[in-house]
Structures are given as C-alpha cells and as structure tokens.
Design an enzyme around this catalytic site. Structure first.
Site, PDB file in Angstrom:
ATOM      1  N   GLU A  93       0.816  -1.217   0.000  1.00 40.09           N
ATOM      2  CA  GLU A  93       0.000   0.000   0.000  1.00 40.09           C
ATOM      3  C   GLU A  93       0.852   1.272   0.000  1.00 40.09           C
ATOM      4  O   GLU A  93       0.451   2.300   0.541  1.00 40.09           O
ATOM      5  CB  GLU A  93      -0.972   0.013   1.183  1.00 40.09           C
ATOM      6  CG  GLU A  93      -2.010  -1.086   1.123  1.00 40.09           C
ATOM      7  CD  GLU A  93      -3.138  -0.901   2.126  1.00 40.09           C
ATOM      8  OE1 GLU A  93      -3.093   0.066   2.919  1.00 40.09           O
ATOM      9  OE2 GLU A  93      -4.069  -1.721   2.140  1.00 40.09           O
ATOM     10  N   GLU A 121      -5.109  -9.303   1.662  1.00 41.72           N
ATOM     11  CA  GLU A 121      -5.956  -9.149   2.847  1.00 41.72           C
ATOM     12  C   GLU A 121      -7.406  -9.153   2.376  1.00 41.72           C
ATOM     13  O   GLU A 121      -7.717  -8.577   1.329  1.00 41.72           O
ATOM     14  CB  GLU A 121      -5.709  -7.828   3.583  1.00 41.72           C
ATOM     15  CG  GLU A 121      -4.343  -7.647   4.205  1.00 41.72           C
ATOM     16  CD  GLU A 121      -4.172  -6.232   4.776  1.00 41.72           C
ATOM     17  OE1 GLU A 121      -5.168  -5.470   4.800  1.00 41.72           O
ATOM     18  OE2 GLU A 121      -3.047  -5.910   5.183  1.00 41.72           O
TER      19      GLU A 121
END
Length: 470
Positions: A159, A266
């Site tokens: 990210e 995730e």
C-alpha cells in the site's frame, strides 16, 4: 544404540520437506511436480501488531517457537495453507518457527519492509529513502528466509501507492526495489523466489498500479523490474453480500487478462460483526478461481482494529473468537480436491509492453524510466550482504502445544501439530467448528498440493478505513 538411532530418525523426520516450493507459470502458482494450480487459503499473521516487532530485543512474529507451535496447531485445525507476516527482522533466527509452519504444510508470504526508520520506502518522499542501506536490509531478509522451502514469496511494498500523490511519485521506486530484490535472489538463492506487490484497493490507483507493475520493458518476462505477482487488500465484501454487490465481479473483469498471479493479500470486512465469511465459497468458486489465486484473511490475532480470529493473552494463552469458527465452517464446505486439482493453463503468457497508453488516469505516473541502483548497492547485489543469519530448517522435537488454548465456549483444547507427509500442504479438516475433543488434537487432513511501507501493521487502521467503502 538402537534407541539412540530411533530418536535420531524421529527428529530427522520432522525436518522433511513437507511442502513443495511453488513456482509461477503465467498467471498461476503451480506445483512443479504435479502441474496443478495452487490456491492460497491464508491468514495475516502479526501477533501484537506493530508492537510485536521488537528487533532491538530479538522479537518478531517468527521468533518464539512455542508461540509458533501454538498458532500452527490452531491454523492446522482451521485449514489454512499460508500466512502473511508483515514485519520480520533479518537479524533474528527464525529456524524453529519456519520449520514448524513447514512441517504442517503452511507457506510464508513475507514483507521485506518494516516500520522503523530506514526500513521502508517513504511514500511522501521516496528518493532519499531509496538507499544502499535500505536495500541491505531487504536483502538480509531474503538471506534469512531464502532456504526455507515454505517461503512462498516476498512483497516489495504494501500500500505504498494509496492515493493520487503517491500514484505520481512511487511507481518507479516500486519497480526499482522489485528489480533489485529479483536480481539479488537470482544471484544468491538456489531457487527462484517470486517478488510482488500488495496494493490498496483504491479505485483511483488500483488498476494503474497493476498495469504499471506487471508490464515489461523488454517485450517478455525477462524484465527484472516487472513484478512476478500482484495482490490487493480488499474489504468490499461486508456481511452477507454477493458477487455483484461487493464489486467482486468488477475485480474479476478488471484482472481477467492478468499476466501474473493475482490474489487477496488481505480480505475480511468486519462490519457487521461477527463475521460470517460468505465471500469464501465465492472466492474459491467457479466465478473467481479462473482469475484469482485465493487470499489471506485479515487477521489471525485480535488487535485494536478488531479483526482477530484468536484472542492472545499476555501469558501466551489464547481463546478462539466466533470468527474462527465461522471461517472454519466456510473452509470446511470447500471441495479442496477440485479446488487444488486443476491443471495449470497458459503457462506462457506475453505481458503487456510498458507504454503510456496502459495508464488510464492522467494523475498516475506513465513514465517507465526507473531509478538506477543506489551508490554502493550494486556491490551488495554482486557479492551478497554480510550476514551470519541465513536460515535453515531444523528438527522440531516437541509437537505438543504447552500454552493454554480455549475454544469459544471456554473448553480447553489439548493441541498438537501433525507433521504431514512430504510435498503436501495443509487443508481444511472437515471438522465441525467448536467440536474438537480435549483428549487429543484432530489429525490434519492433507492432500497433494495442487498447483503448485510503508507497510501496514496489523494494528493500524488501513483495513478498517478501506472496509465497506463503496
């Protein structure tokens, strides 16, 4: 003498290669021995969140063998075949924990970055953070884990690209770090270990990040700056949702022509709570498996962000949450033989050529010239880093869990790991949730393996912020 030999053989048996290192063929993880695709059924694993990473005192999630034994036994019962570990220290010995997870057929997905100064690329100002010292640290992580057969892959970033400004500045650095890691692995590892990127599921950057990182500047897969795989942290399926309401259908359409494996690094929105994980049969069903390679549930241990499957106490005792039982029930419904028994197709793919027209948004970087290797870093790639901490499998010895573990109803479990045969990986046992006996641990059911930051800590709010956002 006979007794000594028997004991020695028993110890040696615990260090057999329980998993077959996976390879990548086209857009699939593949078991090279069977030619079958491999689907990841995993969990994010960072007990203690960011606070569980204490390299100064020799602590990280894979440093305590007794804790890893406890968690491996519970994961074997749950049915997962992979863990993602966000923060590991290259200076800590991980042999026992890696050997325990290997013995029960669980792969390790490892981030090379960590939260301390100099341990990640600064998303706000990447250039000063991309140094030989930083790369030395990432290469040392490779050294620490390269010899474990259950090291599945390394993430070069997590990210780091998460909004419009980072979409302008970060992409060339992610390709540069990928290049450096792949070149180091090629020169210093006896096997190829894939390197990829874990992306934020943000509509302004996701597809352009994928396009930017998977394309080739050489016309084929030999481009070392091209990722070997692409993953995303997705929280769009909340509660009793559907394939279309969750926008999973759009993800599949977007990634349908991928040239690298794609999976959820995730998933598991926690609103509403408790979770029922109705996305599991869809993720591992016919609508998604032709494109996706599975995913990792966020997360194993209960942290302030309230995503945990297991409550872990300060004395290392643990109690299962209801989410554990719900996830286990969904895993137990899967047809693992069909899921993990599909022959890989399109073993050779031609990745898209890097060009500005690949990028869909004018705010995203469309220049594929990447930074040169920092001063002093090429010598590290050529000669290797100076470290005595190159990991290797070791005998496990004890297989019985010593920490107290309770079911959701408070009943104490008598847990042990079951060392599985060579070349197999863990699968759901089919056990009804919450019915484990207290006299012995359930034997794991196994099958031939098929187929084969700025980092987000498990205690941070990235998951909850993204969860349930349309």
């Amino acid at each position: 003498m006979f007794l000594y030999s028997a004991i020695l053989l028993a110890l040696q048996a615990t260090t057999t290669l329980a998993v077959q290192p996976l390879i990548i063929q086209g857009a699939d993880f593949v078991n090279a021995k069977t030619g079958n695709r491999y689907q990841i059924l995993g969990v994010a694993y960072q007990p203690g969140g960011e606070g569980g990473y204490k390299p100064q005192t020799g602590e990280d999630p894979l440093s305590d063998g007794s804790v890893c034994l406890r968690d491996a036994a519970l994961m074997q019962k749950l049915g997962v075949n992979a863990i993602r570990v966000y923060n590991v220290s290259p200076d800590i010995n991980h042999d026992l924990c890696a050997s325990i997870f290997n013995a029960v057929g669980i792969y390790m997905v490892l981030d090379v970055n960590a939260p301390l100064s100099g341990e990640s690329i600064d998303r706000g100002d990447p250039r000063p953070s991309y140094t030989a010292s930083y790369l030395n640290r990432t290469f040392a992580v490779v050294e620490a884990f390269k010899n474990y057969p259950n090291t599945l892959l390394f993430f070069a970033g997590n990210e780091v690209i998460n909004d419009v400004p980072t979409g302008r500045n970060i992409p060339p650095y992610m390709r540069a770090v990928t290049r450096d890691l792949k070149n180091y692995i090629k020169k210093h590892s006896t096997r190829s270990i894939p390197v990829g990127y874990s992306a934020a599921d943000v509509r302004d950057t996701l597809l352009d990040t994928w396009n930017y990182l998977q394309c080739t500047t050489t016309g084929d897969t030999s481009d070392m700056s091209r990722v070997d795989l692409f993953a995303l942290n997705s929280y769009s399926w909340c509660g009793d949702s559907t394939y279309t309401t969750s926008s999973y259908d759009k993800l599949i359409a977007d990634f349908s022509n991928t040239s690298v494996p794609v999976f959820f690094s995730e998933y598991g929105c926690n609103k509403p709570s408790p979770r029922i994980f109705t996305e599991v049969p869809v993720l591992y069903g016919p609508l998604m498996t032709p494109v996706m390679s599975g995913g990792l549930v966020y997360e194993y241990s209960q942290e302030p962000s309230d995503y945990g499957l297991v409550n872990i106490n300060s004395n290392n005792s643990a109690q299962l949450n209801s989410d554990f039982d719900s996830l286990q029930a969904q895993y137990n419904k899967l047809n693992i033989t069909a899921l993990q028994g599909v022959k890989a197709e399109n073993a050779t793919v031609t990745p898209p050529t890097c060009r500005s027209s690949l990028i869909t948004k004018s705010t995203f970087n469309n220049n594929f010239t990447i930074p040169s290797v920092p001063t002093g870093a090429q010598a590290l790639i050529d000669n290797g880093v100076s470290t005595s901490n190159t990991g290797n499998l070791v005998p496990i010895g004890n297989t019985k869990v010593t920490h107290v573990v309770q079911q959701t109803n408070g009943q104490v479990l008598d847990l042990s790991i079951t060392v599985i045969p060579d070349d197999e990986s863990n699968i759901p046992s089919g056990q009804t949730p919450g019915t484990a006996t207290t006299s012995s641990a359930p034997a794991a059911t196994t099958t031939k393996k098929s187929g084969a930051t700025n980092i987000k800590m498990t205690s941070c709010a990235c998951g909850p912020v993204l969860a349930c956002v349309g």
